[in-house]
Design an enzyme around this catalytic site. Structure first.
Site, short mmCIF file in Angstrom:
data_model
loop_
_atom_site.label_atom_id
_atom_site.label_comp_id
_atom_site.label_asym_id
_atom_site.label_seq_id
_atom_site.Cartn_x
_atom_site.Cartn_y
_atom_site.Cartn_z
N GLN A 218 0.00 8.10 -1.72
CA GLN A 218 -1.17 7.30 -1.37
C GLN A 218 -0.98 6.63 0.00
O GLN A 218 0.06 6.01 0.24
CB GLN A 218 -1.42 6.25 -2.44
CG GLN A 218 -2.79 5.67 -2.38
CD GLN A 218 -2.89 4.39 -3.18
OE1 GLN A 218 -2.03 4.08 -3.99
NE2 GLN A 218 -3.94 3.64 -2.95
N GLY A 219 -1.95 6.76 0.86
CA GLY A 219 -1.83 6.21 2.22
C GLY A 219 -1.47 7.26 3.24
O GLY A 219 -1.67 7.07 4.44
N SER A 221 -2.84 10.19 3.00
CA SER A 221 -4.04 11.02 3.03
C SER A 221 -4.64 11.11 4.42
O SER A 221 -4.62 10.13 5.17
CB SER A 221 -5.10 10.45 2.09
OG SER A 221 -4.82 10.82 0.78
C1 4AZ Z 1 -3.59 9.67 -2.44
O1 4AZ Z 1 -3.88 8.98 -3.40
C2 4AZ Z 1 -2.59 10.75 -2.60
N1 4AZ Z 1 1.37 13.50 -3.87
C3 4AZ Z 1 -2.20 11.50 -1.52
C4 4AZ Z 1 -1.26 12.51 -1.67
C5 4AZ Z 1 -0.72 12.74 -2.91
C6 4AZ Z 1 -1.08 11.99 -3.99
C7 4AZ Z 1 -2.02 10.99 -3.85
C8 4AZ Z 1 0.30 13.83 -3.03
O2 4AZ Z 1 -4.13 9.49 -1.36
#
Ligand code: 4AZ
Length: 279
Positions: A218-219, A221
């Site tokens: 998370q983050g 992305s």
């Molecule tokens: C997200 O929540 C997120 N493990 C991004 C990448 C991954 C999981 C969640 C990959 O933005």
């Protein structure tokens, strides 16, 4: 992910040291952040970079950032979310810009309880404003080349060495922390259909990548997945995952190649010169 700055320091220590797959760092890496200042309560106590950090992105052409559609909407652009470029340090480094246009992929669909978002891409156009360091124009940041933009670029199969970078969380769940310094992790492309949580929910416009205990989170992305064999090239955009680095479900990325999104990106960034004009 390990710190890019740390990797660089090890590199200087000698040939026996661990090497970063991104030998020259990730100069195309962007941070999308909120500059909201009205934090209260528990949020106020968190470090500023952790409150502000929203997503990663990649500089793909002068004035254009490619990110994930789920990272930002028009409301957030209107509230003054900004782009930061040119730094490993998300706290106060680099140069920041105003976002003056958001183009979300027309077929974007948010994630559902059963599966990942579809066509999770957005393009941000940015311009300098009063908060932008005026000397930044003298040393513009370096864009990353898109996979498919050159003859000989192919679709990415499984087993390819790739690297993902970001300021995202160090794990999923409780106690996870954003990183103030950009981190990177070397992973490999794998078949999405081998992941129990993804089977039947993914499509050919997605790519999976992971390695034991290594993942985006998370983050991260919106940030880049880079093919590190030879000249770096952008092959994916961090999009989704079930947990982070848990071994059974790799990170899920939007696939970038000649058959996936290259035309749309080209149309948005090139076909309408008006959009390229700083205002
Ligand atoms: C997200 O929540 C997120 N493990 C991004 C990448 C991954 C999981 C969640 C990959 O933005």
């Amino acid at each position: 992910m390990r710190s890019l700055a740390f990797a660089a320091a090890l590199l200087i220590a000698g040939p026996a040291a661990a090497q970063s797959a991104l030998l020259h760092g990730a100069p195309w890496q962007a941070e999308i952040y909120s500059n909201f200042s009205g934090w209260t309560g528990k949020d106020k106590a968190r470090p500023q970079y952790a409150r502000e950090e929203r997503c990663g992105g990649s500089l793909i052409a002068a004035g254009w950032i490619l990110t994930a559609a789920h990272c930002i909407d028009q409301d957030q652009v209107d509230r003054g979310w900004r782009v930061r470029l040119g730094t490993l340090d998300a706290r106060d480094g680099g140069v920041t810009y105003r976002i003056d246009r958001l183009v979300t992929h027309p077929d974007y669909r948010p994630e559902t309880k059963d599966g990942p978002p579809l066509n999770d891409l957005a393009l941000l156009h940015f311009v300098a404003d009063g908060q932008t360091d005026p000397s930044a124009a003298d040393h513009p940041p370096i864009p990353i080349r898109l996979n498919g933009s050159r003859a000989g670029d192919g679709a990415i199969g499984t087993g390819a060495d790739v690297t993902v970078t970001g300021w995202g969380k160090n794990k999923s769940g409780k106690g996870a922390r954003f990183s103030p310094m950009l981190r990177e992790v070397d992973v490999q492309t794998v078949s999405c259909n081998l992941a129990p949580g993804y089977r039947g929910k993914v499509n050919a416009a997605m790519l999976c990548a992971g390695a034991p205990g290594k993942d985006s989170c998370q983050g991260d992305s919106g940030g880049p997945l880079i093919l590190t064999y030879g000249e770096p090239v952008l092959v994916g955009v961090v999009s989704w995952g079930i947990g982070c680095g848990n071994g059974s479900n790799p990170g899920l990325y939007v696939r970038i190649d000649r058959n996936n999104y290259l035309d749309w990106i080209g149309q948005v960034t090139k076909a309408n010169p008006k959009l390229n004009r700083a205002n």
